[in-house]
Design a protein around this motif. Structure first.
Motif, PDB file in Angstrom:
ATOM      1  N   PRO A   1      71.427  42.015  25.260  1.00 34.78           N
ATOM      2  CA  PRO A   1      71.939  41.952  23.888  1.00 34.78           C
ATOM      3  C   PRO A   1      70.866  41.423  22.938  1.00 34.78           C
ATOM      4  N   THR A   2      70.767  42.025  21.744  1.00 36.20           N
ATOM      5  CA  THR A   2      69.781  41.558  20.758  1.00 36.20           C
ATOM      6  C   THR A   2      70.452  40.804  19.615  1.00 36.20           C
ATOM      7  N   VAL A   3      71.778  40.858  19.556  1.00 36.37           N
ATOM      8  CA  VAL A   3      72.521  40.186  18.482  1.00 36.37           C
ATOM      9  C   VAL A   3      73.740  39.475  19.073  1.00 36.37           C
ATOM     10  N   GLN A   4      74.370  38.670  18.231  1.00 36.83           N
ATOM     11  CA  GLN A   4      75.617  38.013  18.640  1.00 36.83           C
ATOM     12  C   GLN A   4      76.690  39.068  18.893  1.00 36.83           C
ATOM     13  N   PRO A   5      77.523  38.870  19.916  1.00 37.28           N
ATOM     14  CA  PRO A   5      78.573  39.853  20.188  1.00 37.28           C
ATOM     15  C   PRO A   5      79.671  39.866  19.118  1.00 37.28           C
ATOM     16  N   LEU A   6      80.211  41.047  18.861  1.00 34.34           N
ATOM     17  CA  LEU A   6      81.353  41.222  17.954  1.00 34.34           C
ATOM     18  C   LEU A   6      82.650  40.940  18.694  1.00 34.34           C
TER      19      LEU A   6
END
Ligand SMILES: [Zn+2]
Length: 253
Positions: free
Chosen positions: A239-244
């Motif tokens: 993952p490159t971003v915070q999870p939705l």
């Protein structure tokens, strides 16, 4: 009972699966010429006819009915709702019909139209039904674990995941807008130890709903949660971003 409270029960009624109380209410509404109920029942019938061609006349097992309804936000109000009379095990096409009817509630006219319109679209619908059948294998597994997500006050993506050790992961979401151009949603299994494991790319529908099946075996006991991030179209190894979305599985030892 008003018409709102009967939402989610019309399809069951048409298929002869509604509980006595709801059946009686629906009949009373029809008797006094309730236009809402007549319309709802009309589309429920249309849809049942559309998907019913392959239906096996057997009732879905109780846990499955509960899961189907819960997955589309209809909660059963009483325990009596899933009486032992429904104790028939196994996936049936009729269960799929009920699920299709409820999941696509509001879109049923479009679907029916598509079916009539072209063979290509009929083929697509067949693929869709196959996908739903896979979804069912997961939803219906006796050893399936489920978890919900998105209970916050804003309008976060919300829905449910079903994780079956042999069959895979099913994610059903709403309030999940289609990923913008060049982006995709990526699902992850978050293990108790180690790095997130990529579990496939998917897109949501224009109405913000998504139904995604990741087939394959899952080490459920070794998994803490199922998560979703928005990634570049090719997906990412981590993952490159915070999870939705983070759906924490019930703690298992
Ligand atoms: Zn009514």
């Amino acid at each position: 009972m008003n018409c709102d409270e009967l939402q989610g029960h019309y399809e069951l009624y048409v298929l002869g699966l509604a509980e006595e109380e709801e059946s009686r209410e629906i009949r009373q509404h029809l008797d006094r010429g309730c236009e809402v109920c007549m319309r709802e029942l009309g589309s429920a019938r249309e849809l049942a006819a559309m998907v019913g061609g392959t239906a096996v006349m057997a009732a879905p097992p109780p846990a499955l009915r509960r899961r189907i309804l819960a997955s589309v936000g209809v909660e059963a109000r009483r325990l009596g709702w899933w009486a032992p009379v429904w104790g028939v095990a196994g996936i049936t096409a009729l269960s799929v019909a009920v699920f299709v009817a409820l999941f696509f509630r509001g879109r049923e006219v479009d679907l029916a139209q598509q079916l009539v319109d072209s063979r290509e679209q009929v083929r697509n619908q067949t693929i869709e039904l196959t996908r739903l059948t896979e979804a069912f294998a997961i939803m219906n597994g006796p050893d399936t674990t489920e978890a919900s997500f998105g209970k916050g006050p804003q309008q976060p993506p919300k829905g449910r995941v079903f994780v079956n050790p042999a069959q895979g992961v099913l994610l059903i979401a709403s309030n999940l807008p289609p990923a913008p151009n060049g982006k995709t949603y990526e699902m992850w299994l978050l293990p108790k130890r180690g790095m997130p494991m990529p579990a496939g790319l998917f897109q949501s529908q224009t109405d913000g709903t998504a139904l995604y099946v990741r087939r394959g075996t899952v080490n459920v006991n070794g998994t803490n949660a199922v998560a979703v991030t928005l990634e570049n179209a090719a997906g990412a190894p981590q993952p490159t971003v915070q999870p939705l979305i983070v759906a924490a599985l019930p703690s298992n030892s």
